[in-house]
Scaffold this active site. Sequence first.
Site, PDB file in Angstrom:
ATOM      1  N   ARG A  72     -12.249   2.340  -3.560  1.00 21.36           N
ATOM      2  CA  ARG A  72     -12.881   3.424  -4.314  1.00 21.36           C
ATOM      3  C   ARG A  72     -11.942   4.638  -4.286  1.00 21.36           C
ATOM      4  O   ARG A  72     -10.837   4.579  -3.741  1.00 21.36           O
ATOM      5  CB  ARG A  72     -14.247   3.777  -3.726  1.00 21.36           C
ATOM      6  CG  ARG A  72     -14.171   4.444  -2.367  1.00 21.36           C
ATOM      7  CD  ARG A  72     -15.536   4.866  -1.859  1.00 21.36           C
ATOM      8  NE  ARG A  72     -15.399   5.844  -0.787  1.00 21.36           N
ATOM      9  CZ  ARG A  72     -16.395   6.343  -0.067  1.00 21.36           C
ATOM     10  NH1 ARG A  72     -17.626   5.909  -0.293  1.00 21.36           N
ATOM     11  NH2 ARG A  72     -16.186   7.241   0.861  1.00 21.36           N
ATOM     12  N   ASP A 106      -9.260  -3.151   1.997  1.00 24.48           N
ATOM     13  CA  ASP A 106     -10.289  -2.159   2.354  1.00 24.48           C
ATOM     14  C   ASP A 106     -11.341  -2.839   3.213  1.00 24.48           C
ATOM     15  O   ASP A 106     -11.462  -4.070   3.213  1.00 24.48           O
ATOM     16  CB  ASP A 106     -10.940  -1.596   1.070  1.00 24.48           C
ATOM     17  CG  ASP A 106     -11.552  -0.201   1.269  1.00 24.48           C
ATOM     18  OD1 ASP A 106     -12.513  -0.085   2.054  1.00 24.48           O
ATOM     19  OD2 ASP A 106     -11.077   0.757   0.648  1.00 24.48           O
ATOM     20  N   ASP A 122      -9.016  -3.885   7.717  1.00 25.10           N
ATOM     21  CA  ASP A 122      -9.332  -2.718   8.539  1.00 25.10           C
ATOM     22  C   ASP A 122      -7.987  -2.221   9.052  1.00 25.10           C
ATOM     23  O   ASP A 122      -7.315  -2.922   9.826  1.00 25.10           O
ATOM     24  CB  ASP A 122     -10.259  -3.108   9.691  1.00 25.10           C
ATOM     25  CG  ASP A 122     -10.578  -1.913  10.592  1.00 25.10           C
ATOM     26  OD1 ASP A 122      -9.829  -0.908  10.555  1.00 25.10           O
ATOM     27  OD2 ASP A 122     -11.563  -1.989  11.342  1.00 25.10           O
ATOM     28  N   VAL A 123      -7.575  -1.032   8.646  1.00 24.21           N
ATOM     29  CA  VAL A 123      -6.207  -0.571   8.952  1.00 24.21           C
ATOM     30  C   VAL A 123      -5.945  -0.371  10.442  1.00 24.21           C
ATOM     31  O   VAL A 123      -4.800  -0.223  10.852  1.00 24.21           O
ATOM     32  CB  VAL A 123      -5.841   0.728   8.182  1.00 24.21           C
ATOM     33  CG1 VAL A 123      -5.774   0.482   6.689  1.00 24.21           C
ATOM     34  CG2 VAL A 123      -6.794   1.870   8.525  1.00 24.21           C
ATOM     35  N   ASN A 155      -3.212   4.663   2.107  1.00 20.09           N
ATOM     36  CA  ASN A 155      -4.172   5.607   1.515  1.00 20.09           C
ATOM     37  C   ASN A 155      -5.498   5.685   2.272  1.00 20.09           C
ATOM     38  O   ASN A 155      -6.190   6.695   2.200  1.00 20.09           O
ATOM     39  CB  ASN A 155      -4.407   5.171   0.055  1.00 20.09           C
ATOM     40  CG  ASN A 155      -5.640   5.786  -0.547  1.00 20.09           C
ATOM     41  OD1 ASN A 155      -5.636   6.948  -0.942  1.00 20.09           O
ATOM     42  ND2 ASN A 155      -6.744   5.026  -0.604  1.00 20.09           N
ATOM     43  N   TYR A 178      -8.872  15.477  11.986  1.00 19.42           N
ATOM     44  CA  TYR A 178      -8.303  15.084  10.684  1.00 19.42           C
ATOM     45  C   TYR A 178      -6.937  15.734  10.502  1.00 19.42           C
ATOM     46  O   TYR A 178      -5.958  15.082  10.126  1.00 19.42           O
ATOM     47  CB  TYR A 178      -9.278  15.523   9.587  1.00 19.42           C
ATOM     48  CG  TYR A 178      -8.885  15.131   8.181  1.00 19.42           C
ATOM     49  CD1 TYR A 178      -9.050  13.827   7.724  1.00 19.42           C
ATOM     50  CD2 TYR A 178      -8.364  16.077   7.291  1.00 19.42           C
ATOM     51  CE1 TYR A 178      -8.708  13.474   6.433  1.00 19.42           C
ATOM     52  CE2 TYR A 178      -8.018  15.735   6.001  1.00 19.42           C
ATOM     53  CZ  TYR A 178      -8.195  14.430   5.560  1.00 19.42           C
ATOM     54  OH  TYR A 178      -7.858  14.089   4.278  1.00 19.42           O
TER      55      TYR A 178
HETATM   56  P1  NAD Z   1     -12.692   7.889  -0.200  1.00 18.13           P
HETATM   57  O1  NAD Z   1     -13.581   8.075   0.965  1.00 18.13           O
HETATM   58  O2  NAD Z   1     -13.272   7.807  -1.551  1.00 18.13           O
HETATM   59  O3  NAD Z   1     -11.754   6.615  -0.007  1.00 18.13           O
HETATM   60  C1  NAD Z   1     -11.239   6.227   1.231  1.00 18.13           C
HETATM   61  C2  NAD Z   1     -11.176   4.718   1.289  1.00 18.13           C
HETATM   62  O4  NAD Z   1     -10.630   4.351   2.569  1.00 18.13           O
HETATM   63  C3  NAD Z   1     -12.554   4.048   1.170  1.00 18.13           C
HETATM   64  O5  NAD Z   1     -12.530   3.019   0.207  1.00 18.13           O
HETATM   65  C4  NAD Z   1     -12.796   3.511   2.569  1.00 18.13           C
HETATM   66  O6  NAD Z   1     -13.597   2.342   2.616  1.00 18.13           O
HETATM   67  C5  NAD Z   1     -11.380   3.240   3.032  1.00 18.13           C
HETATM   68  N1  NAD Z   1     -11.306   3.125   4.489  1.00 18.13           N
HETATM   69  C6  NAD Z   1     -11.881   3.927   5.438  1.00 18.13           C
HETATM   70  N2  NAD Z   1     -11.633   3.438   6.669  1.00 18.13           N
HETATM   71  C7  NAD Z   1     -10.884   2.311   6.505  1.00 18.13           C
HETATM   72  C8  NAD Z   1     -10.318   1.368   7.398  1.00 18.13           C
HETATM   73  N3  NAD Z   1     -10.493   1.457   8.735  1.00 18.13           N
HETATM   74  N4  NAD Z   1      -9.601   0.336   6.885  1.00 18.13           N
HETATM   75  C9  NAD Z   1      -9.433   0.227   5.534  1.00 18.13           C
HETATM   76  N5  NAD Z   1      -9.970   1.069   4.642  1.00 18.13           N
HETATM   77  C10 NAD Z   1     -10.678   2.116   5.129  1.00 18.13           C
HETATM   78  O7  NAD Z   1     -11.669   9.133  -0.111  1.00 18.13           O
HETATM   79  P2  NAD Z   1     -10.371   9.518  -0.972  1.00 18.13           P
HETATM   80  O8  NAD Z   1     -10.482  10.933  -1.331  1.00 18.13           O
HETATM   81  O9  NAD Z   1     -10.090   8.517  -2.028  1.00 18.13           O
HETATM   82  O10 NAD Z   1      -9.260   9.419   0.187  1.00 18.13           O
HETATM   83  C11 NAD Z   1      -8.042   8.741   0.043  1.00 18.13           C
HETATM   84  C12 NAD Z   1      -6.998   9.390   0.960  1.00 18.13           C
HETATM   85  O11 NAD Z   1      -6.738  10.733   0.508  1.00 18.13           O
HETATM   86  C13 NAD Z   1      -7.437   9.528   2.415  1.00 18.13           C
HETATM   87  O12 NAD Z   1      -6.349   9.254   3.272  1.00 18.13           O
HETATM   88  C14 NAD Z   1      -7.821  10.985   2.525  1.00 18.13           C
HETATM   89  O13 NAD Z   1      -7.728  11.469   3.845  1.00 18.13           O
HETATM   90  C15 NAD Z   1      -6.816  11.624   1.599  1.00 18.13           C
HETATM   91  N6  NAD Z   1      -7.187  12.945   1.102  1.00 18.13           N
HETATM   92  C16 NAD Z   1      -8.344  13.133   0.418  1.00 18.13           C
HETATM   93  C17 NAD Z   1      -8.634  14.407  -0.067  1.00 18.13           C
HETATM   94  C18 NAD Z   1      -9.877  14.699  -0.859  1.00 18.13           C
HETATM   95  O14 NAD Z   1     -10.162  15.892  -1.079  1.00 18.13           O
HETATM   96  N7  NAD Z   1     -10.610  13.720  -1.342  1.00 18.13           N
HETATM   97  C19 NAD Z   1      -7.750  15.470   0.182  1.00 18.13           C
HETATM   98  C20 NAD Z   1      -6.590  15.231   0.903  1.00 18.13           C
HETATM   99  C21 NAD Z   1      -6.297  13.960   1.340  1.00 18.13           C
END
Ligand code: NAD
Length: 248
Positions: free
Chosen positions: A16, A37, A60-61, A87, A151
Amino acid sequence: MGRVDGKVVLISGGARGQGAHEAALLIDEGASVMIGDIRQEEGSAVATRLGDRCRYVPLDVTDESDWERAVDATLDTWGRLDVLVNNAGIVDMTPIEDTTREAYERIIAVNQTGTFLGMRSVIDAMKDNGGSIINISSTAGLMGVPGVMAYSASKWAVRGMTKSAALELARYGIRVNSVHPGVIDTDMVRDPNVNSHDADAACAKFPIPRIGRPEECANMVLFLASDESSYSTGAEFVLDGGYTVGRF
Ligand code: NAD
């Protein structure tokens, strides 16, 4: 002609949010994409929607053997691996004084150790032909942000690990860069159980006065996955609407 024609990409956390948008754009531009994922249902649905050049693998990362299986599944399916997007990530918006050791270590395990395990697991597969590793950090890896200390620790680590890995892996033709999104419109920001702040109100004060779109992160990842970024390694790529530029 696509900008990543024939390249094979593994994206963690691709079920997602930003990861799913990256998968869609990279496939549009000619790549084949393995989505890894922990969200099996959403991951499989994304792979089905994106067609033949997309597959889902449970990942699972934090689990070394899961990484091994994900890389093997990618090589078994397409015979090569050119790009890794680290990601997957989680956030916990808790003040320092209320953060438990377990909660702190969980964030580090996913965001930091997960990124390390991901990088290590693809080196052999990329050694002969070179490759691009794209580590998703955050603006919280560029400055202090209150309420997200664990974080922030993990995202600063990702920024540093990126530079060390870039220096080590250059000899194999593997480039390693970090991406630093600001506030992006995904479930991570919109889920009221995760984030109680009004993201739109906060972003309205930025030089570019709106929240970022996951498509904009996908464009950055496409650039770094493609040969257009062939002279960039160990570098930080920021997309934040000017959030970190200075006082505003
Ligand atoms: P999101 O929560 O929509 O997506 C994160 C995805 O990571 C999810 O599909 C989740 O199931 C997966 N995930 C979580 N734990 C996991 C694990 N142990 N193993 C495998 N998959 C796992 O959030 P997003 O915004 O799409 O985030 C993507 C990346 O961007 C992340 O690293 C986040 O920290 C970073 N980020 C997001 C933002 C923001 O504002 N959304 C800002 C800066 C950085």
